[in-house]
Design an enzyme around this catalytic site. Structure first.
Site, PDB file in Angstrom:
ATOM      1  N   GLU A  37       0.932  -1.369  -0.069  1.00  0.00           N
ATOM      2  CA  GLU A  37      -0.047  -0.009   0.084  1.00  0.00           C
ATOM      3  C   GLU A  37       0.935   1.186  -0.023  1.00  0.00           C
ATOM      4  O   GLU A  37       0.534   2.222  -0.562  1.00  0.00           O
ATOM      5  CB  GLU A  37      -0.966  -0.145   1.126  1.00  0.00           C
ATOM      6  CG  GLU A  37      -2.267   0.826   1.023  1.00  0.00           C
ATOM      7  CD  GLU A  37      -3.309   0.685   2.110  1.00  0.00           C
ATOM      8  OE1 GLU A  37      -4.521   0.912   1.713  1.00  0.00           O
ATOM      9  OE2 GLU A  37      -2.665   0.098   3.362  1.00  0.00           O
TER      10      GLU A  37
ATOM     11  N   HIS B  67       7.135 -27.446  -1.041  1.00  0.00           N
ATOM     12  CA  HIS B  67       6.690 -28.452  -1.609  1.00  0.00           C
ATOM     13  C   HIS B  67       5.712 -28.355  -2.479  1.00  0.00           C
ATOM     14  O   HIS B  67       4.943 -29.151  -3.177  1.00  0.00           O
ATOM     15  CB  HIS B  67       5.995 -29.493  -0.589  1.00  0.00           C
ATOM     16  CG  HIS B  67       7.210 -30.126   0.240  1.00  0.00           C
ATOM     17  ND1 HIS B  67       7.723 -31.392   0.184  1.00  0.00           N
ATOM     18  CD2 HIS B  67       7.837 -29.675   1.429  1.00  0.00           C
ATOM     19  CE1 HIS B  67       8.760 -31.701   1.339  1.00  0.00           C
ATOM     20  NE2 HIS B  67       8.618 -30.573   1.933  1.00  0.00           N
TER      21      HIS B  67
ATOM     22  N   LYS C  31     -13.964   1.163  -3.953  1.00  0.00           N
ATOM     23  CA  LYS C  31     -15.131   1.277  -3.005  1.00  0.00           C
ATOM     24  C   LYS C  31     -15.844   2.018  -3.764  1.00  0.00           C
ATOM     25  O   LYS C  31     -17.527   2.022  -3.528  1.00  0.00           O
ATOM     26  CB  LYS C  31     -14.503   2.291  -2.015  1.00  0.00           C
ATOM     27  CG  LYS C  31     -13.658   1.402  -0.959  1.00  0.00           C
ATOM     28  CD  LYS C  31     -13.036   2.303   0.252  1.00  0.00           C
ATOM     29  CE  LYS C  31     -12.210   1.519   1.144  1.00  0.00           C
ATOM     30  NZ  LYS C  31     -11.628   2.501   2.006  1.00  0.00           N
TER      31      LYS C  31
END
Length: 436
Positions: free
Chosen positions: A288, A309, A426
């Site tokens: 951010e 793995h 948003k």
């Protein structure tokens, strides 16, 4: 408390020193901006404010008193927040206490960080017959995820469990803006306990404020030691000299790999499961802060040996677009001996001279050699050597990374303290939901 080892990073010391003039200018600017609330640099001297500022001392005393009271009354603290409003506290609790900790006075559960209906429904059901307190953390009070969660779980406490108004006032704790905002006004009207998110500190830099400290206190963490660690980091980071300041040495190293070696991804590696949420906090801090104007390293993380793995194949032989930053721990919180077997039917008796931590360290050494070797992986590895994983180390490490992030983003010539891109989704979501 953190040594930055560049032996396997494909970086020469003289390559770092060429950035010294830039670093000195940025360092001076950051320190100058501490006094300007609009620059969001209040976190820089927070380790000192804790001891020197009477307002902060009073707040800490109030937090400690309330935390002790809640430890006697509830089994669970529900931390409602998203991003920097919960990641720092969760990183601290899991790093310091680990998992299945029988001595923790209160179990901490986190919500308000997702809109998943299934998760929230299951949590509502789980808490229905539990004694719990709420710490809702939001500067504005209007962030969608925590706002919805607060409505849901406040309703559970008030209307489903039918707690008295006095109990509700004592068990809902609001960490928000000092003077304005929906949550501030609601807390004032209802008489909830309140703590302040400082105006000069952004969310992802707020772990050493009441945002992170109050949940730590309720969880039973020694926050005095947290702040001692942060103070040590503050002292080590006071200098602008790259080689004397471990945070700047790390910041400039990663910037150099991005700028000069065309690395676009940084993978934070840990071999300790209890550092997994610390890595999530780190990802938000750097992602951010740096990801702006089509610039910045993409922050990723892996947990070894688990991910060896799965992602291990790609890291070893895939495209070379990344470097690794490896956290090593000199002293584990706990260790386990390998028992001997009379028949050695599982063929593991050769390991009995080692502890489990010894084996983990050998795996780490082997992986660094495999990934960084020119003839094998050819991936730069920055190694951050930590002393241990306790309260003091958390305070040091969190301040170390915040200081490094501010420097690294500033070298990119982007603002480390805003997040304009977060607002785009948003606006789209509010439009789809019909919000006026």
């Amino acid at each position: 408390m953190i040594n930055v080892d560049l032996k396997n990073a494909q970086i020469k010391i003289e390559e770092l020193l060429k950035y010294q003039d830039q670093v000195s200018i940025i360092h001076q600017k950051l320190d100058t901006n501490i006094l300007n609330e609009d620059e969001f640099c209040g976190w820089i001297d927070m380790p000192l404010r804790y001891q020197q500022d009477l307002t902060y001392q009073a707040a800490w005393q109030k937090m400690n008193t309330l935390a002790l009271k809640l430890q006697e009354e509830v089994d669970i603290l529900l931390v409602i927040g998203i991003g920097g409003s919960y990641l720092g506290a969760r990183a601290a609790v899991e790093m310091i206490q680990g998992f299945y900790n029988k001595k923790a006075p209160v179990k901490v559960i986190y919500c308000g960080n997702t809109l998943s209906s299934t998760y929230n429904a299951q949590l509502l059901d789980y808490l229905a017959d539990k004694e719990f307190a709420i710490n809702v953390i939001s500067k504005s009070g209007t962030t969608t995820e925590p706002a919805i969660a607060f409505r849901l779980f406040r309703d559970l406490m008030v209307n489903e469990q039918k707690k008295s108004s006095e109990v509700v006032k004592n068990r809902i704790v609001v960490t928000t803006d000092k003077e304005t905002g929906v949550l501030h006004n609601l807390a004032k009207e209802e008489g909830y306990q309140t703590f302040v998110v400082p105006n000069d500190i952004g969310g992802r830099y707020s772990v050493l404020t009441p945002v992170g400290i109050f949940p730590m206190l309720v969880a039973g963490i020694d926050v005095e030691r947290v702040m001692i660690g942060a103070q040590k980091a503050y002292q080590e980071c006071k200098t602008d000299k790259i080689l004397a300041n471990p945070a700047y040495k790390y910041a400039v190293s990663r910037y150099h790999l991005y700028q000069e070696k065309n690395k676009s991804i940084e993978i934070l590696v840990t071999y300790e499961l209890q550092l997994q949420m610390f890595a999530e906090w780190w990802k938000q801090l750097f992602g951010e802060s740096e990801g702006k104007e089509n610039k910045g390293l993409f922050p990723a993380s892996v947990l070894f040996t688990t991910d060896l793995h799965s992602l291990g194949q790609f890291i070893q032989e895939g495209s070379k677009i990344f470097f690794e930053t490896v956290i090593t721990i000199k002293e584990p919180n706990l260790d386990v001996s390998i028992p001997s077997s009379e028949n050695d039917d599982d063929q593991l008796n050769y390991l009995t001279k080692y502890s489990l931590n010894d084996i983990n360290n050998k795996a780490c050494q082997a992986t660094i050699a495999a990934h960084s070797g020119y003839q094998t992986g050819n991936i730069p590895n920055i190694v951050l050597e930590w002393e241990k994983m306790d309260s003091e180390m958390f305070g040091f490490a969190s301040y170390f990374f915040m200081r490094a992030c501010a420097m690294s983003a500033s070298l990119l010539q982007v603002n480390p303290f805003n997040q304009p891109g977060v607002e785009v989704y948003k606006k789209n979501m509010f439009q789809l939901l019909g919000k006026k």
